[in-house]
Scaffold this active site. Sequence first.
Site, short mmCIF file in Angstrom:
data_model
loop_
_atom_site.label_atom_id
_atom_site.label_comp_id
_atom_site.label_asym_id
_atom_site.label_seq_id
_atom_site.Cartn_x
_atom_site.Cartn_y
_atom_site.Cartn_z
CB SER A 1 -41.29 45.30 -41.10
OG SER A 1 -41.79 45.90 -39.92
N GLY B 1 -44.51 46.62 -43.65
CA GLY B 1 -45.55 47.63 -43.73
C GLY B 1 -46.96 47.08 -43.76
CG ASN C 1 -47.03 48.06 -39.79
OD1 ASN C 1 -46.19 48.81 -39.31
ND2 ASN C 1 -46.72 46.98 -40.48
CG ASP D 1 -36.50 51.13 -36.79
OD1 ASP D 1 -36.19 50.48 -35.77
OD2 ASP D 1 -36.90 50.59 -37.84
CG HIS E 1 -38.08 47.30 -37.85
ND1 HIS E 1 -38.28 48.64 -38.12
CD2 HIS E 1 -39.14 46.63 -38.35
CE1 HIS E 1 -39.42 48.76 -38.77
NE2 HIS E 1 -39.97 47.57 -38.93
#
Length: 176
Positions: free
Chosen positions: A4, A41, A70, A151, A154
Amino acid sequence: MGDSLSAGYGLSAEQGWVSLLAKRIESAKPGWRVVNASISGETTAGGSARIVREVLRVKPAVVVIQLGANDGLRGLPLREMRHNLARMVGASQYVGAKVLLVGMRIPPNYGADYADGFERVYRDLAAHFDVALLAFLLEPIAADRGNFQDDNLHPVADAQPMLRDHVWEALAPLLD
């Protein structure tokens, strides 16, 4: 090949660092084309499963591999991450591509040994395969919370040019 962070999560398509980098490459190195094969992801296992098909389809001169974040967030085994990234680098080199391996750092949630081992995976693979390494993608923006979306993972649109410039420094020598 990325996750991402390279797919531009939460941004419009043209705002992400990969799109910004593609524009820079178009002007600095006419004739070069950027294919963004990043998926939000994505883990190294997913990238490893896709790499052969991608490099045979695209036949790239350079492959940028930005995966692992991830894996780290999920606490996946570092041995598997190393194996997956090694497969990606090897497949890229097999088709004659130069490789830029883009590393990541993770918070010490899983302990210092895991966090240190996580960073070491990138360094060891870069040395083993003799490929270029950008040790930490988020280095120019990591210290400022304002560079991140709500979040805390990002980067925001305003931080993307800094990421582009950071990657460009490591990537430009591979485009000659």
